[in-house]
Design a protein around this motif. Structure first.
Motif, PDB file in Angstrom:
ATOM      1  N   SER A  69       0.850  -1.190   0.000  1.00  0.00           N
ATOM      2  CA  SER A  69       0.000   0.000   0.000  1.00  0.00           C
ATOM      3  C   SER A  69       0.888   1.243   0.000  1.00  0.00           C
ATOM      4  CB  SER A  69      -0.893   0.012   1.241  1.00  0.00           C
ATOM      5  OG  SER A  69      -0.116   0.232   2.410  1.00  0.00           O
ATOM      6  N   LYS A  70       0.243   2.359  -0.265  1.00  0.00           N
ATOM      7  CA  LYS A  70       0.943   3.645  -0.245  1.00  0.00           C
ATOM      8  C   LYS A  70       1.603   3.883   1.106  1.00  0.00           C
ATOM      9  CE  LYS A  70      -0.622   8.436  -0.249  1.00  0.00           C
ATOM     10  NZ  LYS A  70      -1.675   9.335  -0.771  1.00  0.00           N
ATOM     11  N   ALA A  71       0.867   3.658   2.180  1.00  0.00           N
ATOM     12  CA  ALA A  71       1.412   3.893   3.523  1.00  0.00           C
ATOM     13  C   ALA A  71       2.615   3.000   3.794  1.00  0.00           C
ATOM     14  CB  ALA A  71       0.330   3.672   4.577  1.00  0.00           C
ATOM     15  N   GLY A  82      11.465  14.019  -3.893  1.00  0.00           N
ATOM     16  CA  GLY A  82      10.635  14.061  -5.095  1.00  0.00           C
ATOM     17  C   GLY A  82       9.803  12.807  -5.251  1.00  0.00           C
ATOM     18  N   ILE A  83      10.408  11.665  -4.992  1.00  0.00           N
ATOM     19  CA  ILE A  83       9.686  10.392  -5.084  1.00  0.00           C
ATOM     20  C   ILE A  83       8.586  10.331  -4.031  1.00  0.00           C
ATOM     21  CG2 ILE A  83       9.894   7.893  -4.752  1.00  0.00           C
ATOM     22  CD1 ILE A  83      12.696   8.158  -6.100  1.00  0.00           C
ATOM     23  N   VAL A  84       8.909  10.706  -2.817  1.00  0.00           N
ATOM     24  CA  VAL A  84       7.915  10.694  -1.740  1.00  0.00           C
ATOM     25  C   VAL A  84       6.740  11.609  -2.101  1.00  0.00           C
ATOM     26  CG1 VAL A  84       7.526  11.390   0.667  1.00  0.00           C
ATOM     27  CG2 VAL A  84       9.479   9.947   0.084  1.00  0.00           C
ATOM     28  N   GLY A  85       7.031  12.755  -2.664  1.00  0.00           N
ATOM     29  CA  GLY A  85       5.971  13.668  -3.089  1.00  0.00           C
ATOM     30  C   GLY A  85       5.086  13.069  -4.163  1.00  0.00           C
ATOM     31  N   ARG A  96      -0.625  10.075  -4.997  1.00  0.00           N
ATOM     32  CA  ARG A  96      -1.355   8.944  -5.581  1.00  0.00           C
ATOM     33  C   ARG A  96      -2.082   8.159  -4.504  1.00  0.00           C
ATOM     34  NH1 ARG A  96       2.287  10.524  -8.779  1.00  0.00           N
ATOM     35  NH2 ARG A  96       2.229  10.147 -10.993  1.00  0.00           N
ATOM     36  N   ASP A  97      -3.069   7.407  -4.948  1.00  0.00           N
ATOM     37  CA  ASP A  97      -3.760   6.518  -4.017  1.00  0.00           C
ATOM     38  C   ASP A  97      -3.276   5.085  -4.240  1.00  0.00           C
ATOM     39  OD1 ASP A  97      -5.066   5.650  -6.356  1.00  0.00           O
ATOM     40  OD2 ASP A  97      -6.964   6.616  -5.834  1.00  0.00           O
ATOM     41  N   MET A 101       3.308   0.156 -10.241  1.00  0.00           N
ATOM     42  CA  MET A 101       4.125   1.346 -10.009  1.00  0.00           C
ATOM     43  C   MET A 101       4.743   1.294  -8.611  1.00  0.00           C
ATOM     44  SD  MET A 101       3.102   5.412  -9.952  1.00  0.00           S
ATOM     45  CE  MET A 101       2.916   5.621 -11.701  1.00  0.00           C
ATOM     46  N   GLY A 102       3.942   0.943  -7.627  1.00  0.00           N
ATOM     47  CA  GLY A 102       4.453   0.873  -6.256  1.00  0.00           C
ATOM     48  C   GLY A 102       5.601  -0.102  -6.124  1.00  0.00           C
TER      49      GLY A 102
END
Length: 173
Positions: free
Chosen positions: A6-8, A117-120, A125-126, A141-142
């Motif tokens: 997940s994103k988190a 930049g990557i973190v941003g 994104r979700d 992508m993740g």
């Protein structure tokens, strides 16, 4: 280490690995940063700590390029224009050369900027955008971001730890 799903989890993996590897890089005396003492990314080569850092910067900036192309609806040339996946050692050599003239402190700054930049981009994104569809072959992508951020950060930290132990080892008579 668990593979982020997940994103988190991805953000936590990147931040955790980055903090640890950054600390390891900051402990390297700038005067020793260009000594070619580590096993290189291409078979039979050596690299310096600065080259290892350049490798991470190169991959991070490449991830940013991939994301920018994706955002613009442009085709992404994975892994990089004029390189194939079986030529990653040659790509590593390119990264070393690309950043060879950059002083070590500036290379550390470039690393921080690329990671930010990557973190941003991840934060914008979700989960569906990051993990809901293939992006490069079967990889999302993740997963591609993780392959080129937290995973190599962990690998680099291990290389630095090994080098550090060898530096601290007593000299054999």
């Amino acid at each position: 280490m668990t593979i982020p799903q997940s994103k988190a989890e991805l953000l936590a993996a990147i931040d955790g690995s980055y903090g640890k590897v950054l600390k390891a890089f900051e402990e390297v005396p700038a005067a020793r940063a260009r000594d070619a003492v580590l096993e290189g990314h291409a078979k039979g080569t050596t690299m310096s700590v600065a080259d290892l850092l350049a490798y991470l910067v190169g991959w991070n900036e490449l991830v940013l390029k991939w994301i920018a192309h994706d955002e613009a609806g442009q085709a992404i040339d994975f892994p990089e224009t004029d390189f194939k996946w079986n030529e990653l050692g040659r790509l590593a050599q390119k990264f070393y050369a690309d950043y060879a003239a950059l002083p070590y402190p500036q290379l550390l700054q470039r690393f921080a900027e690329a990671k930010a930049g990557i973190v941003g981009r991840i934060a914008a994104r979700d989960d569906a955008a990051l993990y809901g569809r293939p992006w490069c072959g079967k990889w999302t992508m993740g997963r591609m971001i993780q392959f080129n951020t937290s995973s190599p950060y962990d690998n680099a930290r291990g290389r630095l730890r090994q080098w550090r132990k060898a530096q601290d080892a007593p000299v054999q008579p």
